[in-house]
Design an enzyme around this catalytic site. Structure first.
Site, PDB file in Angstrom:
ATOM      1  N   CYS A 150       2.069  -7.286  -3.890  1.00 24.39           N
ATOM      2  CA  CYS A 150       1.943  -6.146  -5.019  1.00 24.39           C
ATOM      3  C   CYS A 150       2.068  -6.588  -6.080  1.00 24.39           C
ATOM      4  O   CYS A 150       1.236  -7.123  -6.794  1.00 24.39           O
ATOM      5  CB  CYS A 150       3.105  -5.097  -4.633  1.00 24.39           C
ATOM      6  N   HIS A 155       1.708  -3.841   1.022  1.00 25.45           N
ATOM      7  CA  HIS A 155       3.033  -4.093   1.688  1.00 25.45           C
ATOM      8  C   HIS A 155       3.380  -4.442   3.074  1.00 25.45           C
ATOM      9  O   HIS A 155       3.474  -3.561   3.945  1.00 25.45           O
ATOM     10  CB  HIS A 155       4.193  -2.835   1.205  1.00 25.45           C
ATOM     11  N   GLU A 208       5.824  -5.834   4.574  1.00 26.28           N
ATOM     12  CA  GLU A 208       7.201  -5.254   5.113  1.00 26.28           C
ATOM     13  C   GLU A 208       7.143  -3.887   5.793  1.00 26.28           C
ATOM     14  O   GLU A 208       8.035  -3.624   6.434  1.00 26.28           O
ATOM     15  CB  GLU A 208       8.219  -5.719   3.933  1.00 26.28           C
TER      16      GLU A 208
END
Length: 368
Positions: free
Chosen positions: A257, A343, A345
């Site tokens: 990001c 993202h 995660e």
């Protein structure tokens, strides 16, 4: 659970558009950049994501608050959004493991919001007009006064915000069996990113946003992680300088990001503010290296300049967005450095992209 009494609330957009509804959270007034998230779940993770600092979130899902809140689902130490706009706000929750209501959670955090408005009409409006600042109030009814207050809300373009959300001092987290040491430059890191490293045997040391490379290098890490974060990447000059130094010593580097945008800027590639950003859990991305596609979790309002990458001798595009062909991933030729705009995660979101953490571990192993 205490009973909440609704009061009238007003949402005023920068272009003069007005929506009237009911209050949620704390009674008060708050402003920020208005953006929308298309995710169907994971609202607590969204509200505590540091990348949303300074932004007022519109949820496109109809119901918010219906499963309450619990401490395991936070991505930082506090609520980061400047306000919430939604259609139906539930003060009652049905999940047995919930620790409280979203209303009580917002009141404690001091979050102001508005509900019972036509969010479809609102999202269509800002999709056409572009992201803009807005102000919400459950205490001021005079539109002229709100307009004056709104004029004081800073534009996101050119705004440096990592200093508002980054850790003020370094801290460490480690698993029982440590295999690698990863230095994390905290531009607004999410907890689940750190957990992903620990699950793979990485000890992480998290450094403040403006930590010089030399200070991080004293810890002698095996690699570097440049995190997500809020604001304009063009204003994060300290991080850009640190990344330039990391590239010189050729230690493995992974950015997501904001970290992706910083890596691009460290290679002379500009970023720019999008008409509307990508925020949601279902953005399709194609991996140009493997040819496979993945459904991704995203939250960003800036993007790297695709035209400048085309003729760059040292930067290769690895991922593209299948909705608008924006750049979703790059790697630096001849160096162990790569980044993605989205993202991996995935908190909240699908887990298609967690392989990227494994790719970084492979780089750590090769370079150890």
């Amino acid at each position: 659970m205490k009973k909440h009494t609704f009061s009238e609330a007003i949402l005023l957009l920068e272009d003069g558009t007005v929506f009237k509804g009911k209050s949620l959270g704390r009674i008060g007034t708050s402003g920020g950049e208005l953006c929308f998230n298309t995710g169907m779940t994971g609202y607590q993770e969204i509200f505590t994501d540091p990348s949303y600092y300074g932004q007022m979130v519109v949820t496109t899902v109809s119901h918010v608050g219906n499963y309450g809140v619990q401490h395991e689902e936070v991505e930082s130490d506090k609520v980061q959004i400047s306000g919430l706009v939604c259609k139906d706000f539930s003060h009652h929750f049905s999940r047995k493991t919930a620790e409280g209501s979203l209303q009580d959670y917002f009141e404690k955090a001091g979050v102001v919001g508005i509900c019972e408005i036509d969010t479809r009409a609102l999202v269509r409006h800002i999709r056409d007009k572009g992201a803009m600042n807005a102000i919400v109030s459950s205490e001021i009814t005079d539109i002229e006064e709100l307009r004056n207050r709104l004029s004081e809300v800073p534009s996101m373009a050119g705004l440096e915000l990592s200093s508002r959300v980054s850790t003020p001092e370094t801290y460490e987290m480690k698993p029982e069996d440590v295999k690698y040491k990863v230095a994390v430059l905290d531009l607004g890191v999410k907890r689940n990113s750190l957990y992903n490293f620990m699950q793979r045997g990485c000890e992480v040391k998290v450094f403040p946003y403006n930590t010089p490379f030399e200070e991080m290098e004293k810890w002698n890490p095996d690699g570097y992680f440049i995190s997500n974060g809020p604001g304009d990447p063009a204003a994060t000059l300290d991080a850009v300088n640190s990344v330039k130094q990391i590239l010189k010593v050729e230690k493995p580097l992974f950015g997501i990001c904001m970290g992706h945008q910083v890596l691009a800027q460290a290679n002379g590639i500009a970023t720019y503010k999008m008409h509307n950003g990508h925020r949601g859990l279902n953005h399709p991305v194609k991996n140009l290296i493997t040819g496979k596609c993945e459904v991704t979790s995203q939250n960003h309002g800036f993007v790297v300049d695709a035209e400048q990458i085309k003729n760059h001798p040292d930067v290769e595009v690895t991922h593209i967005n299948l909705n608008d062909n924006t750049i979703e991933g790059i790697r630096i030729k001849g160096k162990p450095a790569f980044s993605v705009q989205y993202h991996p995660e995935s908190s909240p979101g699908p887990h298609d992209s967690t392989y990227l953490f494994d790719d970084f571990i492979a780089l750590l192993e090769q370079n150890k």
